[in-house]
Scaffold this motif. Structure first.
Motif, PDB file in Angstrom:
ATOM      1  N   PHE A 185       1.316 -61.374   3.958  1.00 27.84           N
ATOM      2  CA  PHE A 185       1.396 -61.452   5.418  1.00 27.84           C
ATOM      3  C   PHE A 185       0.526 -60.368   6.057  1.00 27.84           C
ATOM      4  O   PHE A 185       1.042 -59.393   6.612  1.00 27.84           O
ATOM      5  N   PRO A 186      -0.795 -60.517   5.998  1.00 31.35           N
ATOM      6  CA  PRO A 186      -1.683 -59.479   6.540  1.00 31.35           C
ATOM      7  C   PRO A 186      -1.579 -59.306   8.046  1.00 31.35           C
ATOM      8  O   PRO A 186      -1.986 -58.274   8.579  1.00 31.35           O
ATOM      9  N   ARG A 187      -1.031 -60.290   8.761  1.00 34.14           N
ATOM     10  CA  ARG A 187      -0.888 -60.184  10.214  1.00 34.14           C
ATOM     11  C   ARG A 187       0.281 -59.291  10.616  1.00 34.14           C
ATOM     12  O   ARG A 187       0.350 -58.848  11.758  1.00 34.14           O
ATOM     13  N   LEU A 188       1.218 -59.068   9.702  1.00 32.69           N
ATOM     14  CA  LEU A 188       2.438 -58.333  10.042  1.00 32.69           C
ATOM     15  C   LEU A 188       2.356 -56.930   9.467  1.00 32.69           C
ATOM     16  O   LEU A 188       2.664 -56.691   8.299  1.00 32.69           O
ATOM     17  N   LYS A 189       1.931 -55.980  10.293  1.00 31.70           N
ATOM     18  CA  LYS A 189       1.781 -54.605   9.849  1.00 31.70           C
ATOM     19  C   LYS A 189       3.120 -53.881   9.935  1.00 31.70           C
ATOM     20  O   LYS A 189       3.974 -54.212  10.743  1.00 31.70           O
ATOM     21  N   GLY A 190       3.267 -52.855   9.121  1.00 36.03           N
ATOM     22  CA  GLY A 190       4.457 -52.016   9.236  1.00 36.03           C
ATOM     23  C   GLY A 190       5.307 -52.007   7.990  1.00 36.03           C
ATOM     24  O   GLY A 190       5.303 -52.942   7.192  1.00 36.03           O
ATOM     25  N   LEU A 191       6.061 -50.921   7.820  1.00 37.10           N
ATOM     26  CA  LEU A 191       6.862 -50.708   6.616  1.00 37.10           C
ATOM     27  C   LEU A 191       8.348 -50.552   6.928  1.00 37.10           C
ATOM     28  O   LEU A 191       9.106 -50.073   6.094  1.00 37.10           O
ATOM     29  N   SER A 192       8.757 -50.949   8.126  1.00 41.52           N
ATOM     30  CA  SER A 192      10.172 -50.803   8.475  1.00 41.52           C
ATOM     31  C   SER A 192      11.026 -51.813   7.717  1.00 41.52           C
ATOM     32  O   SER A 192      10.544 -52.853   7.257  1.00 41.52           O
ATOM     33  N   ARG A 193      12.281 -51.491   7.612  1.00 41.61           N
ATOM     34  CA  ARG A 193      13.233 -52.410   6.986  1.00 41.61           C
ATOM     35  C   ARG A 193      13.306 -53.716   7.778  1.00 41.61           C
ATOM     36  O   ARG A 193      13.385 -54.806   7.186  1.00 41.61           O
ATOM     37  N   SER A 194      13.256 -53.621   9.089  1.00 40.93           N
ATOM     38  CA  SER A 194      13.328 -54.821   9.933  1.00 40.93           C
ATOM     39  C   SER A 194      12.155 -55.757   9.673  1.00 40.93           C
ATOM     40  O   SER A 194      12.337 -56.983   9.578  1.00 40.93           O
ATOM     41  N   THR A 195      10.960 -55.207   9.534  1.00 39.22           N
ATOM     42  CA  THR A 195       9.788 -56.043   9.287  1.00 39.22           C
ATOM     43  C   THR A 195       9.809 -56.604   7.880  1.00 39.22           C
ATOM     44  O   THR A 195       9.342 -57.721   7.628  1.00 39.22           O
ATOM     45  N   ASP A 196      10.367 -55.868   6.945  1.00 38.60           N
ATOM     46  CA  ASP A 196      10.521 -56.388   5.585  1.00 38.60           C
ATOM     47  C   ASP A 196      11.475 -57.585   5.581  1.00 38.60           C
ATOM     48  O   ASP A 196      11.219 -58.598   4.926  1.00 38.60           O
ATOM     49  N   ILE A 197      12.569 -57.475   6.318  1.00 37.56           N
ATOM     50  CA  ILE A 197      13.504 -58.602   6.446  1.00 37.56           C
ATOM     51  C   ILE A 197      12.812 -59.784   7.115  1.00 37.56           C
ATOM     52  O   ILE A 197      12.996 -60.938   6.716  1.00 37.56           O
ATOM     53  N   LEU A 198      11.990 -59.501   8.129  1.00 33.19           N
ATOM     54  CA  LEU A 198      11.250 -60.552   8.824  1.00 33.19           C
ATOM     55  C   LEU A 198      10.316 -61.288   7.869  1.00 33.19           C
ATOM     56  O   LEU A 198      10.262 -62.526   7.859  1.00 33.19           O
ATOM     57  N   ARG A 199       9.576 -60.545   7.054  1.00 38.36           N
ATOM     58  CA  ARG A 199       8.674 -61.184   6.093  1.00 38.36           C
ATOM     59  C   ARG A 199       9.441 -62.064   5.122  1.00 38.36           C
ATOM     60  O   ARG A 199       9.015 -63.184   4.787  1.00 38.36           O
ATOM     61  N   ASN A 200      10.585 -61.579   4.635  1.00 39.48           N
ATOM     62  CA  ASN A 200      11.380 -62.368   3.696  1.00 39.48           C
ATOM     63  C   ASN A 200      11.897 -63.643   4.345  1.00 39.48           C
ATOM     64  O   ASN A 200      11.949 -64.709   3.710  1.00 39.48           O
ATOM     65  N   LYS A 201      12.278 -63.557   5.627  1.00 35.39           N
ATOM     66  CA  LYS A 201      12.756 -64.741   6.339  1.00 35.39           C
ATOM     67  C   LYS A 201      11.632 -65.748   6.526  1.00 35.39           C
ATOM     68  O   LYS A 201      11.829 -66.962   6.349  1.00 35.39           O
ATOM     69  N   ILE A 202      10.449 -65.260   6.867  1.00 37.68           N
ATOM     70  CA  ILE A 202       9.294 -66.147   7.017  1.00 37.68           C
ATOM     71  C   ILE A 202       9.000 -66.856   5.703  1.00 37.68           C
ATOM     72  O   ILE A 202       8.752 -68.072   5.666  1.00 37.68           O
ATOM     73  N   GLN A 203       9.032 -66.100   4.615  1.00 35.03           N
ATOM     74  CA  GLN A 203       8.758 -66.691   3.304  1.00 35.03           C
ATOM     75  C   GLN A 203       9.799 -67.745   2.949  1.00 35.03           C
ATOM     76  O   GLN A 203       9.476 -68.811   2.398  1.00 35.03           O
TER      77      GLN A 203
END
Length: 230
Positions: free
Chosen positions: A6-24
């Motif tokens: 997900f190169p469009r989604l920058k950041g290392l927060s827990r919230s963004t990690d959860i977001l990436r997993n949900k997208i996947q």
């Protein structure tokens, strides 16, 4: 590996990690009219970036996504329906395909969907009300028979879900609802986003004069405690 996906989604927060997993999770499930997706988040939180990431990780990555605004569909009723479902006979008696036909194998991203008129929301609700892996029937303006679309609807809004004209709209998404938090609620993403913006700022400039983004500069900006609205 997840960051690379997900190169469009920058950041290392827990919230963004959860977001990436949900997208996947959503991206690797079925797509199509009966598998629509709803993205919720405030203005500027990155809902369209999430939609692009979702499509890029799905089976529709090759055909891509077309983005439109719900406010754009808030036009004269006959014209809006023609844009959506098409005209059986238009100028010179030619058939004019609508978005449901043009985007049949693609994803259709409708931002600010709550601002679309009620009859457009009801039309999309019927499109969504088909079994998974089924094409959705619709009837072009002036036609006497149904046509079918395999469009993948992705909706986004910064409003409360209760503001939709149809209250049963929400139930069509099941678990395919993605929440995007604003930047001020995921501060651990700040440095990565700042670095990305800074690097892009220098792309059109003399690279020999490029300056690094210093950690004390990032700290100075972060301590301002801005809301980052929009």
């Amino acid at each position: 590996q997840t960051l690379d996906l997900f190169p469009r989604l920058k950041g290392l927060s827990r919230s963004t990690d959860i977001l990436r997993n949900k997208i996947q999770e959503v991206a690797t499930s079925r797509t199509g009219p009966g598998c629509s997706v709803l993205i919720l988040g405030p203005t500027g939180s990155g809902k369209e970036e999430v939609a692009q990431s979702l499509v890029a990780a799905s089976e529709r990555r090759e055909t891509g996504m077309q983005a439109i605004s719900g406010a754009w569909l808030n036009m004269e009723p006959g014209m809006a329906m023609s844009e959506l479902v098409g005209l059986h006979r238009g100028l010179n008696q030619q058939r004019i395909p609508g978005l449901l036909k043009q985007l049949s194998d693609r994803a259709m991203f409708i931002d600010d969907f709550e601002s679309a008129p009620k009859y457009i929301q009801e039309t999309m609700l019927r499109i969504m009300s088909v079994p998974e892996e089924s094409r959705a029937p619709y009837r072009p303006v002036g036609a006497s028979a149904d046509e079918f679309t395999n469009v993948w609807p992705i909706f986004a809004t910064n409003r409360k879900v209760g503001e939709f004209a149809r209250q049963d709209f929400l139930f069509r998404f099941g678990a395919r609802i993605i929440w995007v938090l604003p930047l001020n609620e995921r501060p651990a993403d700040f440095a990565a986003i700042a670095q990305f913006v800074w690097s892009n700022t220098w792309e059109s400039r003399d690279q020999s004069r490029k300056e690094p983004l210093r950690s004390d500069t990032i700290r100075h900006l972060f301590m301002k405690e801005l809301n980052w609205d929009g």
